[in-house]
Design an enzyme around this catalytic site. Sequence first.
Site, PDB file in Angstrom:
ATOM      1  CE1 TYR A 153      -4.044   1.998   0.355  1.00  0.00           C
ATOM      2  CE2 TYR A 153      -2.787   3.200   2.015  1.00  0.00           C
ATOM      3  CZ  TYR A 153      -3.889   3.097   1.188  1.00  0.00           C
ATOM      4  OH  TYR A 153      -4.825   4.107   1.167  1.00  0.00           O
ATOM      5  CE  LYS A 157      -3.575   4.895  -2.016  1.00  0.00           C
ATOM      6  NZ  LYS A 157      -4.556   5.403  -2.999  1.00  0.00           N
TER       7      LYS A 157
HETATM    8  N1  LIG Z   1     -10.255   5.926   4.039  1.00  0.00           N
HETATM    9  C1  LIG Z   1      -9.037   6.292   4.374  1.00  0.00           C
HETATM   10  O1  LIG Z   1      -8.720   6.385   5.569  1.00  0.00           O
HETATM   11  C2  LIG Z   1      -8.014   6.623   3.302  1.00  0.00           C
HETATM   12  C3  LIG Z   1      -6.782   7.155   3.724  1.00  0.00           C
HETATM   13  C4  LIG Z   1      -5.829   7.475   2.768  1.00  0.00           C
HETATM   14  C5  LIG Z   1      -6.089   7.274   1.422  1.00  0.00           C
HETATM   15  N2  LIG Z   1      -7.280   6.754   1.037  1.00  0.00           N
HETATM   16  C6  LIG Z   1      -7.471   6.553  -0.406  1.00  0.00           C
HETATM   17  O2  LIG Z   1      -8.652   7.207  -0.845  1.00  0.00           O
HETATM   18  C7  LIG Z   1      -9.221   6.493  -1.945  1.00  0.00           C
HETATM   19  C8  LIG Z   1     -10.678   6.207  -1.663  1.00  0.00           C
HETATM   20  O3  LIG Z   1     -10.730   5.322  -0.537  1.00  0.00           O
HETATM   21  P1  LIG Z   1     -12.031   5.113   0.369  1.00  0.00           P
HETATM   22  O4  LIG Z   1     -11.584   5.201   1.761  1.00  0.00           O
HETATM   23  O5  LIG Z   1     -13.130   5.975  -0.125  1.00  0.00           O
HETATM   24  O6  LIG Z   1     -12.299   3.554   0.069  1.00  0.00           O
HETATM   25  P2  LIG Z   1     -13.614   2.759  -0.340  1.00  0.00           P
HETATM   26  O7  LIG Z   1     -13.240   1.325  -0.198  1.00  0.00           O
HETATM   27  O8  LIG Z   1     -14.793   3.271   0.390  1.00  0.00           O
HETATM   28  O9  LIG Z   1     -13.788   3.120  -1.889  1.00  0.00           O
HETATM   29  C9  LIG Z   1     -12.893   2.666  -2.856  1.00  0.00           C
HETATM   30  C10 LIG Z   1     -13.670   2.393  -4.135  1.00  0.00           C
HETATM   31  O10 LIG Z   1     -12.733   1.957  -5.143  1.00  0.00           O
HETATM   32  C11 LIG Z   1     -13.371   0.940  -5.877  1.00  0.00           C
HETATM   33  N3  LIG Z   1     -12.390   0.081  -6.549  1.00  0.00           N
HETATM   34  C12 LIG Z   1     -11.575  -0.853  -5.982  1.00  0.00           C
HETATM   35  N4  LIG Z   1     -10.867  -1.477  -6.922  1.00  0.00           N
HETATM   36  C13 LIG Z   1     -11.229  -0.932  -8.112  1.00  0.00           C
HETATM   37  C14 LIG Z   1     -10.843  -1.171  -9.454  1.00  0.00           C
HETATM   38  N5  LIG Z   1      -9.948  -2.133  -9.767  1.00  0.00           N
HETATM   39  N6  LIG Z   1     -11.395  -0.426 -10.439  1.00  0.00           N
HETATM   40  C15 LIG Z   1     -12.322   0.512 -10.133  1.00  0.00           C
HETATM   41  N7  LIG Z   1     -12.747   0.763  -8.888  1.00  0.00           N
HETATM   42  C16 LIG Z   1     -12.202   0.060  -7.881  1.00  0.00           C
HETATM   43  C17 LIG Z   1     -14.159   0.159  -4.833  1.00  0.00           C
HETATM   44  O11 LIG Z   1     -15.154  -0.663  -5.429  1.00  0.00           O
HETATM   45  C18 LIG Z   1     -14.718   1.278  -3.984  1.00  0.00           C
HETATM   46  O12 LIG Z   1     -15.984   1.699  -4.452  1.00  0.00           O
HETATM   47  C19 LIG Z   1      -8.369   5.228  -2.110  1.00  0.00           C
HETATM   48  O13 LIG Z   1      -7.455   5.410  -3.161  1.00  0.00           O
HETATM   49  C20 LIG Z   1      -7.656   5.100  -0.781  1.00  0.00           C
HETATM   50  O14 LIG Z   1      -6.438   4.395  -0.894  1.00  0.00           O
HETATM   51  C21 LIG Z   1      -8.252   6.420   1.937  1.00  0.00           C
END
Ligand SMILES: NC(=O)c1ccc[n+]([C@@H]2O[C@H](COP(=O)([O-])OP(=O)(O)OC[C@H]3O[C@@H](n4cnc5c(N)ncnc54)[C@H](O)[C@@H]3O)[C@@H](O)[C@H]2O)c1
Length: 249
Positions: A153, A157
Site C-alpha cells: 500500500y 501511494k
Molecule cells: N479511508 C481512508 O482512511 C483513506 C486514507 C488514505 C487514502 N485513502 C485513499 O482514498 C481512496 C478512496 O478510498 P475510500 O476510503 O473511499 O475507500 P472505499 O473502499 O470506500 O472506496 C474505494 C472504491 O474503489 C473501488 N475500486 C476498488 N478497486 C477498483 C478497481 N480495480 N477499479 C475501479 N474501482 C475500484 C471500490 O469498489 C470502492 O468503491 C483510495 O485510493 C484510498 O487508498 C483512503
Amino acid sequence: MEGKVIAITGGASGIGLSLAKLLAQRGAKLSIADVAQENLDKAASTLKELVAGPDHILTSKCDVRQLSQVQDWLKATVDKFGKVDGAANLAGVFGKSSIEDLEEDLWDFVIGVNLTGVMHCLKAELKLMGKGASIVNAASISGLRGQAGSGAYCASKHGVVALTRVAAVESGSKGIRVNAVAPGYIDTPMLDQAEALAAKGALEQSVVSMPIARRADPEEVAKVIAFLLGDESSFVTGAIYSVDGGWNV
Ligand SMILES: NC(=O)c1ccc[n+]([C@@H]2O[C@H](COP(=O)([O-])OP(=O)(O)OC[C@H]3O[C@@H](n4cnc5c(N)ncnc54)[C@H](O)[C@@H]3O)[C@@H](O)[C@H]2O)c1
C-alpha cells in the site's frame, strides 16, 4: 462546478461517493466509474436525486487495472457530455502484510489497482483534456511516510505521489493541473477493513495521538478535492495536499 464534466473513479463508495454528492449539489455533470456493480447501482440512484438534470450522470462498471476499460469509460463520457473538465482518480484497495510475508498476489493486486490504475487514468485523461482541466489523485499519508505492515500500500501511494508530480510537470504548459490528496484516517469502508486487520485498539490509539484527534468524515476530503478540481486553485499544481488532522506534521 456549474456545467463542468467531472470523471471519478472509485465513485461508488467512501470518499469518491462523497465527492460525487458534493459536486452534484454544485451543478457538475458526473461520470462515475467503479468495479463494484451493486454499489454503483446504489450510487446512481442516490446521485440522480442530486444532479441538476436527469441526464447529468453516467455510471460505468470499470476496472482501472485494465487500460482498455478506462479508455472505454472515458470515451463514453466524452460521447455523452462532449468533454471532460476534471477527473478524480480515487479507486483504491488496502492490503496488509509485512514485507517479509508479502504474497506476490497481494502485491500485484494493490499495485495494480492503486498505482497502475492511476497511471492508466492519467494516460487516458491527459489525452482528452485541454486548457483549464484539473486532475486529482488519491495518494495517502502512506504515500509520504513508511508504515509497518503496509509495504504494498505504501509503495503504491508513494508511486501515486511520483506520478502526480511527473504529470504536473509534463502538463503545466498545456494548462492542465495535476494534484493529489494525502488523507489520514477517513471513515469509509476501507478504514473499517484496515481496522479489522490491525491489532485490537491500535487504530484508535493512533487516532488519539493526532493534533486533531478524530477520524474525518469523507466529505472533509471531498471538499479539498473539489477545491483542487475547481478554478479557485488555478495556480496549484504538483501539490500533495495532506488531509490528515495534522498527523504528518
Ligand atoms: N479511508 C481512508 O482512511 C483513506 C486514507 C488514505 C487514502 N485513502 C485513499 O482514498 C481512496 C478512496 O478510498 P475510500 O476510503 O473511499 O475507500 P472505499 O473502499 O470506500 O472506496 C474505494 C472504491 O474503489 C473501488 N475500486 C476498488 N478497486 C477498483 C478497481 N480495480 N477499479 C475501479 N474501482 C475500484 C471500490 O469498489 C470502492 O468503491 C483510495 O485510493 C484510498 O487508498 C483512503
